[in-house]
Design a protein around this motif. Structure first.
Motif, mmCIF file in Angstrom:
data_model
loop_
_atom_site.group_PDB
_atom_site.id
_atom_site.type_symbol
_atom_site.label_atom_id
_atom_site.label_comp_id
_atom_site.label_asym_id
_atom_site.label_seq_id
_atom_site.Cartn_x
_atom_site.Cartn_y
_atom_site.Cartn_z
ATOM 1 N N GLN A 297 -52.424 14.790 -10.303
ATOM 2 C CA GLN A 297 -52.716 13.270 -10.268
ATOM 3 C C GLN A 297 -53.963 12.680 -10.971
ATOM 4 O O GLN A 297 -53.885 11.688 -11.580
ATOM 5 C CB GLN A 297 -53.071 12.823 -8.662
ATOM 6 C CG GLN A 297 -51.264 13.009 -7.882
ATOM 7 C CD GLN A 297 -51.819 12.285 -6.424
ATOM 8 O OE1 GLN A 297 -52.052 11.065 -6.403
ATOM 9 N NE2 GLN A 297 -51.711 13.082 -5.480
ATOM 10 N N ASP A 300 -53.015 12.855 -14.653
ATOM 11 C CA ASP A 300 -52.174 11.540 -14.828
ATOM 12 C C ASP A 300 -53.116 10.453 -15.179
ATOM 13 O O ASP A 300 -52.860 9.709 -15.967
ATOM 14 C CB ASP A 300 -51.260 11.341 -13.989
ATOM 15 C CG ASP A 300 -49.838 12.524 -13.811
ATOM 16 O OD1 ASP A 300 -49.965 13.119 -14.965
ATOM 17 O OD2 ASP A 300 -49.346 12.472 -12.780
ATOM 18 N N ALA A 301 -53.973 10.389 -14.281
ATOM 19 C CA ALA A 301 -55.012 9.334 -14.187
ATOM 20 C C ALA A 301 -55.967 9.258 -15.314
ATOM 21 O O ALA A 301 -55.975 8.305 -16.120
ATOM 22 C CB ALA A 301 -55.841 9.296 -13.033
ATOM 23 N N ARG A 304 -53.991 7.941 -18.582
ATOM 24 C CA ARG A 304 -53.965 6.576 -18.558
ATOM 25 C C ARG A 304 -55.376 5.954 -18.581
ATOM 26 O O ARG A 304 -55.152 4.848 -18.796
ATOM 27 C CB ARG A 304 -53.427 6.167 -17.306
ATOM 28 C CG ARG A 304 -51.785 6.597 -16.912
ATOM 29 C CD ARG A 304 -51.259 6.237 -15.491
ATOM 30 N NE ARG A 304 -52.148 5.571 -14.523
ATOM 31 C CZ ARG A 304 -52.098 5.635 -13.319
ATOM 32 N NH1 ARG A 304 -51.648 7.004 -12.813
ATOM 33 N NH2 ARG A 304 -52.683 5.091 -12.407
ATOM 34 N N LEU A 306 -57.905 5.896 -16.964
ATOM 35 C CA LEU A 306 -58.830 5.484 -15.737
ATOM 36 C C LEU A 306 -60.218 5.933 -15.771
ATOM 37 O O LEU A 306 -60.423 7.268 -16.168
ATOM 38 C CB LEU A 306 -57.999 5.647 -14.456
ATOM 39 C CG LEU A 306 -56.339 5.239 -14.320
ATOM 40 C CD1 LEU A 306 -55.998 5.435 -12.917
ATOM 41 C CD2 LEU A 306 -56.524 3.991 -14.755
ATOM 42 N N GLU A 310 -61.733 4.646 -10.750
ATOM 43 C CA GLU A 310 -60.123 4.079 -10.520
ATOM 44 C C GLU A 310 -59.183 5.183 -10.149
ATOM 45 O O GLU A 310 -58.368 5.005 -9.600
ATOM 46 C CB GLU A 310 -59.903 3.507 -11.894
ATOM 47 C CG GLU A 310 -60.680 2.098 -12.075
ATOM 48 C CD GLU A 310 -60.395 1.797 -13.918
ATOM 49 O OE1 GLU A 310 -60.415 0.648 -13.928
ATOM 50 O OE2 GLU A 310 -60.173 2.838 -14.666
ATOM 51 N N THR A 311 -59.761 6.349 -10.375
ATOM 52 C CA THR A 311 -58.763 7.617 -10.148
ATOM 53 C C THR A 311 -58.854 7.821 -8.830
ATOM 54 O O THR A 311 -58.148 8.170 -8.203
ATOM 55 C CB THR A 311 -59.443 8.784 -11.182
ATOM 56 O OG1 THR A 311 -59.308 8.541 -12.644
ATOM 57 C CG2 THR A 311 -58.931 10.017 -10.636
ATOM 58 N N LYS A 313 -59.227 5.723 -6.353
ATOM 59 C CA LYS A 313 -58.421 4.833 -5.816
ATOM 60 C C LYS A 313 -56.986 5.015 -5.908
ATOM 61 O O LYS A 313 -56.001 4.709 -5.193
ATOM 62 C CB LYS A 313 -58.575 3.390 -6.294
ATOM 63 C CG LYS A 313 -59.973 3.092 -5.889
ATOM 64 C CD LYS A 313 -60.352 1.499 -6.648
ATOM 65 C CE LYS A 313 -61.977 1.272 -5.984
ATOM 66 N NZ LYS A 313 -62.308 -0.379 -6.492
ATOM 67 N N ALA A 314 -56.509 5.758 -7.179
ATOM 68 C CA ALA A 314 -55.216 6.076 -7.579
ATOM 69 C C ALA A 314 -54.644 7.150 -6.792
ATOM 70 O O ALA A 314 -53.453 7.309 -6.601
ATOM 71 C CB ALA A 314 -55.000 6.124 -9.063
ATOM 72 N N VAL A 315 -55.502 8.267 -6.534
ATOM 73 C CA VAL A 315 -54.938 9.463 -6.287
ATOM 74 C C VAL A 315 -54.612 9.219 -4.510
ATOM 75 O O VAL A 315 -55.421 8.683 -3.839
ATOM 76 C CB VAL A 315 -55.751 10.577 -6.298
ATOM 77 C CG1 VAL A 315 -55.564 11.944 -5.692
ATOM 78 C CG2 VAL A 315 -56.171 10.941 -7.737
ATOM 79 N N ASN A 316 -53.462 9.655 -4.385
ATOM 80 C CA ASN A 316 -52.888 9.458 -2.747
ATOM 81 C C ASN A 316 -52.721 11.066 -2.281
ATOM 82 O O ASN A 316 -51.906 11.516 -2.693
ATOM 83 C CB ASN A 316 -51.804 8.889 -2.880
ATOM 84 C CG ASN A 316 -51.075 8.648 -1.484
ATOM 85 O OD1 ASN A 316 -51.747 9.245 -0.488
ATOM 86 N ND2 ASN A 316 -50.193 7.515 -1.208
ATOM 87 N N TYR A 348 -61.257 15.756 -12.196
ATOM 88 C CA TYR A 348 -61.854 14.457 -13.241
ATOM 89 C C TYR A 348 -62.521 15.258 -14.348
ATOM 90 O O TYR A 348 -62.286 14.974 -15.425
ATOM 91 C CB TYR A 348 -62.298 13.219 -12.743
ATOM 92 C CG TYR A 348 -62.597 12.176 -13.739
ATOM 93 C CD1 TYR A 348 -61.446 11.207 -13.824
ATOM 94 C CD2 TYR A 348 -63.469 11.858 -14.176
ATOM 95 C CE1 TYR A 348 -61.286 10.300 -14.544
ATOM 96 C CE2 TYR A 348 -63.780 10.835 -15.157
ATOM 97 C CZ TYR A 348 -62.646 10.014 -15.126
ATOM 98 O OH TYR A 348 -62.828 8.986 -15.963
#
Length: 358
Positions: A297, A300-301, A304, A306, A310-311, A313-316, A348
Motif C-alpha cells: 500500500q 502504491d501511494a 501516485r 502522495l 497523505e499516505t 490516510k490512504a493506507v487501510n 515510505y
C-alpha cells in the motif's frame, strides 16, 4: 521493544485494570528437557520487559536475551540457579534494543567467563546507538516521573479533568513503578558482544546442537534467531512480538523476505521476543501478511505521488487492527504507534529511496 504511548500518563489513566498492570510477572515455563522460556506477562504500558530463554546443556547454560536492566537480569539469573548449578557460558543478544541487552552486565558479574554472542551488525549498533539510548532513557523517565508526580499532586488528568479516587490510586501505583525503575537504568553499563558472526554460528553443546542464524534486515539490521534442530524449537526475538508487532525503526520491506525465510525453518515451538509460547505458525503468517500489506500500500501511494501524511490516510490496515488489537485500548495504542506511525514511516522512506534511485 516497547509500548510507545505518546502520552504515557494519559494512557495509564485510560487503560483498564491498571492496578494490576505493571504486574509484568516473570514465569518460567518448561518447553522440553533442558529448555525453559522465561516469559513476562503482556505489558500494559512502559517500561516493557522482554522474554528470555534458558538452555541447560551438558556442562553449561546458554541464555537468549538479557532483559532490560541489570536488576531484571539478576531476577532471571535467580531462576536459572533454581534450575541448575551449571554456569552460564553464553548469552545471545538477538538484536540491539534495550530490553534485550542492558542486562548483559549482570551475567558478566555473575559468570566472569561468559561470552556474549550477536550478529556483527548488532555489535556495531550497540556501540553507536545503545549508549545514547541509555542517556535518552534516563532523561525521558526523569521527565515522566516528574510529570506523574505533578499530576498526582494536582489530582487532575492531563486534559484538566479531576481524577476519580480509582484513578488517583492507579497513578500512585504507577508512581511506585517509575520510582523503582529510574534508579535501575542509571546503573546500566554497556556490555558489548564478545563473539560476532555473519550468517550462521553453530554450537555443539554435548548432545545439543544450537544454530544461531541471520536471514537479513527485519526489526533491526542485526536480528538473529536461535534454532534447536533436534527439539524443533525456534527462539525468534523481536522478529515476532505478540500480540502486536514492534516496528519501531524497522526495515519493513526487508522484514517480509526475512520472515518468509525464517518461516521455512522446521519449528514446532516458537518463542517470541514478547508474548506467549506459540505452537504453530498462524500468528507468524498474520504478521507477514501485515508487513506485506504495509509495503504494497505504501509503494502504491508513493507511485501516485502522495506525501507521507497523505499516505498514512490512504493506507487501510483495519482488518489487521481488529485481528491483533481487537477492542483493547493499550493494544490499539501500540498498533497506532508501531504500525500506523512507525511502520508506515519506515516503508515510505524506503519506497521513496527506491523510487529516487530508478
Amino acid at each position: 521493544m516497547r509500548v510507545n504511548s505518546y502520552w504515557l500518563v494519559l494512557v495509564i489513566l485510560l487503560a483498564p485494570s491498571l492496578t494490576k498492570a505493571q504486574g509484568q510477572k516473570l514465569e518460567v515455563v518448561k518447553i522440553t528437557d533442558g529448555v525453559y522460556a522465561a516469559l513476562v506477562s503482556e505489558p500494559r504500558f512502559d517500561p516493557v520487559e522482554s522474554n528470555a530463554v534458558i538452555l541447560i546443556n551438558n556442562d553449561s547454560v546458554l541464555v537468549v536475551d538479557a532483559n532490560r536492566t541489570p536488576a531484571a537480569a539478576r531476577a532471571t539469573i535467580a531462576e536459572i540457579r533454581k534450575l541448575t548449578d551449571k554456569p552460564v557460558r553464553y548469552v545471545v543478544n538477538t538484536h540491539w534494543h534495550d530490553d534485550h541487552i542492558f542486562g548483559n552486565q549482570s551475567y558478566l558479574e555473575a559468570f566472569p567467563q561468559v561470552e556474549f554472542i550477536a550478529h556483527q551488525n548488532t555489535r556495531e549498533d550497540m556501540k553507536t546507538l545503545a549508549f545514547p539510548h541509555i542517556q535518552r532513557g534516563i532523561e525521558r523517565w526523569t521527565k515522566v516521573l516528574a510529570d506523574a508526580e505533578n499530576q498526582s499532586a494536582k489530582g487532575v488528568k492531563p486534559n484538566g479533568e479531576a481524577m476519580s479516587a480509582q484513578e488517583k490510586a492507579e497513578l500512585r501505583a504507577q508512581l511506585e513503578v517509575y520510582r523503582e525503575f529510574l534508579p535501575k537504568i542509571k546503573t546500566i553499563k554497556l556490555t558489548l558482544p564478545t563473539m560476532t558472526f555473519d550468517k550462521r554460528l553453530t554450537l555443539h553443546q554435548g548432545t545439543r546442537t544450537i544454530e544461531i542464524l541471520y536471514f537479513g534486515n527485519g526489526n533491526t539490521r542485526g536480528d538473529v534467531v536461535v534454532y534447536l534442530p533436534q527439539e524443533k524449537v525456534l527462539i525468534i526475538g523481536d522478529l515476532l512480538v505478540h500480540p502486536v508487532p514492534y516496528a519501531y525503526g524497522s526495515f519493513i520491506k526487508d522484514w517480509v523476505g526475512t520472515m518468509k525465510r525464517v518461516r521455512e525453518i522446521d519449528a514446532q515451538v516458537i518463542i517470541p521476543g514478547h508474548g506467549p509460547v506459540l505452537r504453530d505458525k498462524e500468528y507468524m503468517n498474520i504478521v507477514i501478511a501485515l508487513l506485506e500489506s504495509v509495503t504494497k500500500q505504501v509503494e502504491d501511494a508513493v507511485k501516485r505521488g502522495l506525501s507521507l501524511e497523505e499516505t498514512r490516510k490512504a493506507v487501510n490496515l483495519e482488518s489487521f487492527r481488529l485481528r491483533l488489537a481487537g477492542t483493547d485500548a493499550v493494544r490499539n495504542d501500540t498498533f497506532n504507534t508501531s504500525i500506523l506511525q512507525s511502520a508506515i514511516n519506515q516503508a515510505y522512506k524506503q519506497a521513496k529511496a527506491e523510487a529516487g534511485s530508478k
